[in-house]
Enzyme design. Structure first.
Site, mmCIF file in Angstrom:
data_model
loop_
_atom_site.group_PDB
_atom_site.id
_atom_site.type_symbol
_atom_site.label_atom_id
_atom_site.label_comp_id
_atom_site.label_asym_id
_atom_site.label_seq_id
_atom_site.Cartn_x
_atom_site.Cartn_y
_atom_site.Cartn_z
ATOM 1 C CG HIS A 111 -0.390 0.254 2.485
ATOM 2 N ND1 HIS A 111 -0.428 -0.726 3.207
ATOM 3 C CD2 HIS A 111 -0.095 1.481 3.008
ATOM 4 C CE1 HIS A 111 0.098 -0.173 4.742
ATOM 5 N NE2 HIS A 111 0.467 1.165 4.295
ATOM 6 C CG ASP A 142 -0.278 -4.077 2.632
ATOM 7 O OD1 ASP A 142 0.404 -3.451 1.788
ATOM 8 O OD2 ASP A 142 -0.768 -3.543 3.591
ATOM 9 C CB SER A 221 2.957 1.967 6.037
ATOM 10 O OG SER A 221 1.746 2.135 6.838
#
Length: 537
Positions: A111, A142, A221
């Protein structure tokens, strides 16, 4: 499997202070220093011990010089516009983290780099922004790999090694660049749960995930979560403070290792799936009815997806007793590597083309079956898609699009028929009749369609008496149409009727008014073409 974005540095001053106070022995007595004034007008005080105040000492870094492995990733992306799919889409810019692994590669979250148009990478102590490229991306779990073409970028960078699944209540540290910061940040927490969780990036895939109490915020992230100098996970999602406090998740090393092994052949083939639904068998009366002994084993197959690998091999009513030799408990768990996990984890560790062996009970008779695995295509409409342009057909100002999660979220529709077709697309095998559920999603106002608003949100069933199964078939029906097109929608109600001559007259007017550069796009999503050809994999 789906979406919550995230990242984290909490200074450990008080912990450091406690470390210094508890770990430093008391100093020996010290003599007073400097000249001492004496004389008849002032008596000399007796010598006193001087005890210095301990200075807080920072604890050693438990994971080494992580700065030499961590990078800051800035990605410029373009998100598709489902309401006007001929447009390029909206420009977005985001910051995430990544870390160097062997082979001069950078691992991060999918992402962080999905839908990207331009990526730059920065490393500690270097003011330059280096253009980067995505090598492989796995939206279902992911994860992504990024590389930097610059010749000397990886010089003096230290690749990180992977550890194993950390123990419950053990301490881990998450590294990254939260809230867009330019300096490395670290947060520390404990491992609080190891379980299957939805991966929000795809919104349809569930994989093994580890819950941690370390703060994960946007910018974390893709950063490593470490323990004892090794990576034990990748920070990827968590809850906002108004939902849950101190709940964040990391992708564990079994998922990371599987991703790296999958791409060894030069492409990513995604996760296979048995494509079944099942029920736990913990009720004694139900177990007795099915002919099961009192050994706390087995789960009941509820349904089998016709487009999946189990079709024709498993049946509704079968009881799964073991998978690849691992007994399946009545709560659907198996023993793997000394831990309890859902039996799907056995399939999770396999790849497209691998086989799995199941011991089952059918009509109270034991038997063994073998299933060759692949990923069933119908699941794709129930998850987010990336790096593709939306498929659509525009005709007479009427915009027709295949039903998908992205389309539903764009229009925020509450139409119950659309919700039903989406939710039960697989369970009711709707895809067998409608590989594409084609929706009249939008209307560009023009005199030729002024009174067609009631049809907005309806699902196309047939055109001029011919059943429409895919968007390609709809495009062909419009291209070959006679003077009048009669479009019937699913459900009761009158048909939608268009005059071909009037549509052709309005064509350039509509394109100019709404800046339509292309009236259709059929090429980005091949799933329906595979289904129409009768292929299962």
């Amino acid at each position: 499997m789906k979406r919550i974005f995230l990242s984290g540095y909490v200074a450990l001053f008080f912990a450091s202070l406690a470390y210094a106070q508890e770990g430093t022995p008391a100093p020996p007595p010290m003599e007073p220093q400097g000249p001492q004034r004496t004389g008849p007008w002032k008596s000399s005080p007796p010598a006193q011990e001087v005890v210095p105040v301990p200075v807080p000492i920072a604890p050693p870094k438990p994971n080494g010089p992580v700065q030499k492995s961590l990078v800051r990733i800035t990605a410029t992306s373009v998100d598709p516009d489902y309401k006007a799919p001929w447009n390029a889409g909206s420009l977005q810019r985001g910051v995430g983290a990544g870390f160097v692994i062997n082979g001069n590669r950078i691992m991060t979250n999918a992402h962080v780099v999905a839908n990207n148009r331009y990526i730059t990478v920065e490393r500690d102590g270097d003011p330059n922004k280096y253009p980067a490229q995505v090598q492989f991306i796995a939206n279902d779990c992911d994860l992504a790999l990024v590389t930097v073409p610059a010749k000397d970028f990886f010089k003096n960078m230290v690749p990180l090694k992977f550890g194993s699944i950390p123990a419950l209540e053990s301490t881990v540290s998450a590294y990254g660049y939260p809230i867009g910061g330019e300096r490395m940040s670290v947060t520390t927490g404990i491992v609080s749960r190891v379980d299957f969780q939805l991966y929000t990036h795809s919104s349809v895939d569930q994989h093994l995930a580890i819950q941690i109490s370390a703060q994960i915020n946007p910018g974390n992230s893709g950063g490593p979560v470490m323990q004892d100098g090794k990576v034990v996970g990748v920070a990827f999602q968590g809850y906002s403070g108004d939902v849950a406090q101190g709940v964040a998740y990391m992708i564990p090393t079994p998922v990371m290792n599987r991703f790296l092994k999958d791409i060894n052949n030069g492409q990513y083939d995604e996760y296979p799936d048995l494509a079944i639904t099942y029920a736990k068998l913990q009720n004694p009366a139900q177990r007795k009815y099915l002919g099961l002994v009192d050994d706390d084993r087995g789960v009941l197959v509820s349904s089998v997806v016709a487009a999946g690998p189990s079709d024709g091999i498993l049946r509704s009513g079968d009881v799964l007793l073991s998978i690849d030799g691992h007994p399946i408990a009545s709560d659907s768990n198996v023993e793997l590597d000394g831990e309890r996990a859902q039996f799907e984890e056995v399939v999770e560790r396999k790849f497209k083309g691998d086989s799995v062996k199941l011991d089952i009970l059918r009509d109270k008779q034991p038997m063994t079956v073998t299933i060759k695995l692949f990923k069933p295509w119908p699941y794709s409409i129930q998850g987010h898609t990336y790096d593709v342009r939306p498929r659509y057909v525009l005709y007479g100002g009427l915009l027709f699009q295949p039903l998908s999660l992205d389309m539903l979220e764009a229009y925020r529709t509450s139409d119950l028929r659309l919700r039903h077709f989406f939710e039960y697309f697989i369970l009711e095998q709707i895809y067998l009749v409608h590989p594409d559920v084609i929706v009249l999603s939008n209307i560009l106002p023009d005199p030729i369609n002024s009174y067609l608003t009631p049809f907005k949100g309806a699902i196309v069933d047939e055109v001029n008496g011919k059943k429409i199964r895919t968007l390609d078939e709809l495009s062909q029906a419009f291209a070959q149409a006679p003077e009048r097109l009669v479009i019937r929608m699913i459900g009761d109600g009158p048909p939608l009727v268009l005059d071909r001559n009037k549509v052709e007259t309005a064509r350039e007017r509509i394109k100019t008014r709404y800046n339509v550069l292309k009236e259709q796009n059929l090429e980005e999503r091949p799933a329906s073409r595979i289904a129409a050809a009768g292929e299962k994999n």
